[in-house]
Design an enzyme around this catalytic site. Structure first.
Site, PDB file in Angstrom:
ATOM      1  CE1 TYR A 186      -9.020   4.028   7.845  1.00 15.38           C
ATOM      2  CE2 TYR A 186      -9.344   6.388   8.132  1.00 15.38           C
ATOM      3  CZ  TYR A 186      -8.495   5.298   8.020  1.00 15.38           C
ATOM      4  OH  TYR A 186      -7.136   5.483   8.082  1.00 15.38           O
ATOM      5  N   GLY A 223       0.814  -1.208   0.000  1.00  9.65           N
ATOM      6  CA  GLY A 223       0.000   0.000   0.000  1.00  9.65           C
ATOM      7  C   GLY A 223       0.851   1.262   0.000  1.00  9.65           C
TER       8      GLY A 223
HETATM    9  P1  NAD Z   1      -3.488   1.365   1.319  1.00 16.50           P
HETATM   10  O1  NAD Z   1      -4.923   1.157   0.992  1.00 16.50           O
HETATM   11  O2  NAD Z   1      -2.635   2.103   0.360  1.00 16.50           O
HETATM   12  O3  NAD Z   1      -2.795  -0.045   1.561  1.00 16.50           O
HETATM   13  C1  NAD Z   1      -3.400  -1.070   2.293  1.00 16.50           C
HETATM   14  C2  NAD Z   1      -2.814  -2.393   1.815  1.00 16.50           C
HETATM   15  O4  NAD Z   1      -3.444  -3.444   2.543  1.00 16.50           O
HETATM   16  C3  NAD Z   1      -3.062  -2.652   0.318  1.00 16.50           C
HETATM   17  O5  NAD Z   1      -1.854  -2.938  -0.346  1.00 16.50           O
HETATM   18  C4  NAD Z   1      -4.008  -3.840   0.317  1.00 16.50           C
HETATM   19  O6  NAD Z   1      -3.813  -4.724  -0.783  1.00 16.50           O
HETATM   20  C5  NAD Z   1      -3.659  -4.513   1.641  1.00 16.50           C
HETATM   21  N1  NAD Z   1      -4.743  -5.367   2.120  1.00 16.50           N
HETATM   22  C6  NAD Z   1      -6.072  -5.112   2.068  1.00 16.50           C
HETATM   23  N2  NAD Z   1      -6.755  -6.155   2.576  1.00 16.50           N
HETATM   24  C7  NAD Z   1      -5.844  -7.074   2.960  1.00 16.50           C
HETATM   25  C8  NAD Z   1      -5.938  -8.356   3.562  1.00 16.50           C
HETATM   26  N3  NAD Z   1      -7.126  -8.903   3.838  1.00 16.50           N
HETATM   27  N4  NAD Z   1      -4.792  -9.017   3.836  1.00 16.50           N
HETATM   28  C9  NAD Z   1      -3.593  -8.486   3.545  1.00 16.50           C
HETATM   29  N5  NAD Z   1      -3.441  -7.263   2.977  1.00 16.50           N
HETATM   30  C10 NAD Z   1      -4.558  -6.576   2.679  1.00 16.50           C
HETATM   31  O7  NAD Z   1      -3.426   2.038   2.762  1.00 16.50           O
HETATM   32  P2  NAD Z   1      -2.281   2.992   3.342  1.00 16.50           P
HETATM   33  O8  NAD Z   1      -2.605   4.370   2.951  1.00 16.50           O
HETATM   34  O9  NAD Z   1      -0.958   2.444   3.042  1.00 16.50           O
HETATM   35  O10 NAD Z   1      -2.602   2.887   4.893  1.00 16.50           O
HETATM   36  C11 NAD Z   1      -1.907   1.995   5.740  1.00 16.50           C
HETATM   37  C12 NAD Z   1      -2.450   2.136   7.134  1.00 16.50           C
HETATM   38  O11 NAD Z   1      -2.248   3.475   7.585  1.00 16.50           O
HETATM   39  C13 NAD Z   1      -3.953   1.867   7.273  1.00 16.50           C
HETATM   40  O12 NAD Z   1      -4.212   1.239   8.490  1.00 16.50           O
HETATM   41  C14 NAD Z   1      -4.550   3.252   7.275  1.00 16.50           C
HETATM   42  O13 NAD Z   1      -5.773   3.291   7.955  1.00 16.50           O
HETATM   43  C15 NAD Z   1      -3.481   4.031   7.998  1.00 16.50           C
HETATM   44  N6  NAD Z   1      -3.547   5.462   7.684  1.00 16.50           N
HETATM   45  C16 NAD Z   1      -3.213   5.889   6.429  1.00 16.50           C
HETATM   46  C17 NAD Z   1      -3.320   7.239   6.134  1.00 16.50           C
HETATM   47  C18 NAD Z   1      -2.996   7.773   4.762  1.00 16.50           C
HETATM   48  O14 NAD Z   1      -3.168   8.972   4.526  1.00 16.50           O
HETATM   49  N7  NAD Z   1      -2.510   6.932   3.837  1.00 16.50           N
HETATM   50  C19 NAD Z   1      -3.732   8.135   7.132  1.00 16.50           C
HETATM   51  C20 NAD Z   1      -4.083   7.658   8.378  1.00 16.50           C
HETATM   52  C21 NAD Z   1      -3.966   6.308   8.654  1.00 16.50           C
HETATM   53  N1  SER Z   2      -5.781   9.744   4.916  1.00 12.95           N
HETATM   54  C1  SER Z   2      -6.782   8.923   5.521  1.00 12.95           C
HETATM   55  C2  SER Z   2      -8.060   9.019   4.773  1.00 12.95           C
HETATM   56  O1  SER Z   2      -8.270  10.019   4.132  1.00 12.95           O
HETATM   57  C3  SER Z   2      -6.995   9.349   6.943  1.00 12.95           C
HETATM   58  O2  SER Z   2      -6.880   8.240   7.734  1.00 12.95           O
HETATM   59  O3  SER Z   2      -8.853   8.116   4.864  1.00 12.95           O
END
Ligand code: NAD
Ligand code: SER
Length: 316
Positions: free
Chosen positions: A140, A11
């Site tokens: 979420y 991700g």
């Molecule tokens: P993303 O959606 O880019 O990546 C998530 C990954 O999880 C994907 O590659 C997907 O294929 C994988 N996945 C989904 N279901 C799965 C399963 N059943 N088994 C194994 N893998 C699985 O998300 P991200 O932006 O990289 O976020 C990572 C974490 O950080 C999450 O928990 C998200 O809530 C948190 N977060 C992200 C942000 C942001 O701005 N990106 C902000 C706040 C929190």
């Molecule tokens: N960047 C994330 C979202 O927009 C916040 O967790 O969902």
């Protein structure tokens, strides 16, 4: 030597965090895993296909690689979650409980991210404190708030060493975002370079907390490296870096791309953005484990444009 499992490694965050963990702890000691195929950037190290919903498969992988630390990143984010609420709830909760059980059964340290989405319309918007009203109105956000409570419960009742950060919107150039409300702040760079105009799905004055990916990765590794007694908050820590609106990031990009145009066409994500804070008070993270960001808006924009320009020019 620790053996680290990254779940959701392909991700937006996982791609960059896995690369950094491999640099610090050795490629062979960091096992990337995901539902999807190995991303190009992490193909040079160990990769396992894993559906984290399958507890037996997770436990087998932990035993096979003698995993001591897990970074559990798999989740459905805010915008995608509203389109498939039951699925988002199931994935976000069951996967976390599977990982916390692994902590109860011997994995020595766990990282799981929370989000500014735990806050809601009743939360104070400016300099949102660590402990305050939390009334999330997205699936979420509800799942992240429940997840925080589970993390604290497993820590208190079972001694699980689980650590967590409430990330703001994350901005990086190595991987695409996966369906959040803050994704516009990544998309805008690609559109500025490739197309010269951008239809923004948020209003121009939607001020939100954001963070450049290098700061997010640094915060993640810092909290995981801190002594256990330094980590006093076992739900999740507020962390803060930059707050900006679409108009503010546009003004910075247009300095380098004077012909770049933006059009505002808010959609359902506007309501989500309106329910989140403008800025975050991260006093606890700063004092407990010395958190401090390195990137302000200008440095973030320059870094994004420099790197994306060279990637996109090389790709041509
Ligand atoms: P993303 O959606 O880019 O990546 C998530 C990954 O999880 C994907 O590659 C997907 O294929 C994988 N996945 C989904 N279901 C799965 C399963 N059943 N088994 C194994 N893998 C699985 O998300 P991200 O932006 O990289 O976020 C990572 C974490 O950080 C999450 O928990 C998200 O809530 C948190 N977060 C992200 C942000 C942001 O701005 N990106 C902000 C706040 C929190
Ligand atoms: N960047 C994330 C979202 O927009 C916040 O967790 O969902």
């Amino acid at each position: 030597m620790d053996k680290i499992l990254v779940i959701g490694a392909c991700g937006q965050l996982g791609t960059e965090l896995t690369l950094k963990l491999r640099e610090l702890f050795g490629t062979e000691n960091v096992i990337a895993s995901d539902l999807r195929e190995a991303a190009d950037l992490i193909k040079d190290g160990p990769f396992e296909s894993l559906d984290v919903m399958n507890k037996e498969a997770l436990d087998a992988l932990i035993a096979k690689h003698q995993i001591t630390q897990i970074y559990h990143l798999a989740a459905i984010l805010s915008a995608k979650g509203e389109q498939n609420p039951k699925f988002a709830w199931d994935l976000n909760m069951t996967s976390l409980l599977n990982v916390l059980e692994a902590g109860k059964n011997g994995v020595s340290k766990i990282y799981w991210p929370s989000s500014i989405a735990v806050f809601g319309p009743g939360t104070p918007k400016t300099k949102t404190p660590q402990n305050t009203v939390m009334d999330p109105n997205t699936v979420y956000g509800i799942s992240k708030l429940a997840g925080e409570r589970w993390c604290e419960w497993y820590h208190q009742k079972h001694g699980v060493d689980v650590r967590s950060i409430r990330y703001p919107g994350l901005i990086g150039y190595k991987a695409q975002p996966g369906g959040g409300t803050t994704d516009y702040a990544v998309d805008i760079f690609w559109k500025a370079i490739l197309e010269g105009n951008y239809d923004c799905f948020l209003k121009e004055d939607s001020l939100l907390p954001m963070m450049y990916m290098d700061d997010a990765v640094k915060a993640t590794i810092d909290i995981m490296q801190a002594d256990a007694q330094q980590v006093k908050v076992r739900s999740s820590y507020n962390v803060s870096a930059i707050s900006f609106s679409p108009a503010m990031i546009y003004d910075e990009i247009v300095k380098r791309y004077p012909d770049f145009k933006i059009n505002y066409a808010p959609d359902f994500r506007q309501q989500i953005a309106d329910s989140w804070p403008n800025s975050i008070d991260d006093t606890e993270a700063r004092s407990d484990w010395q958190w401090k960001p390195d990137f302000d808006l200008k440095k973030m924009v320059d870094t994004m444009l420099d790197n994306l320009e060279s990637i996109l020019v090389t790709a041509k």
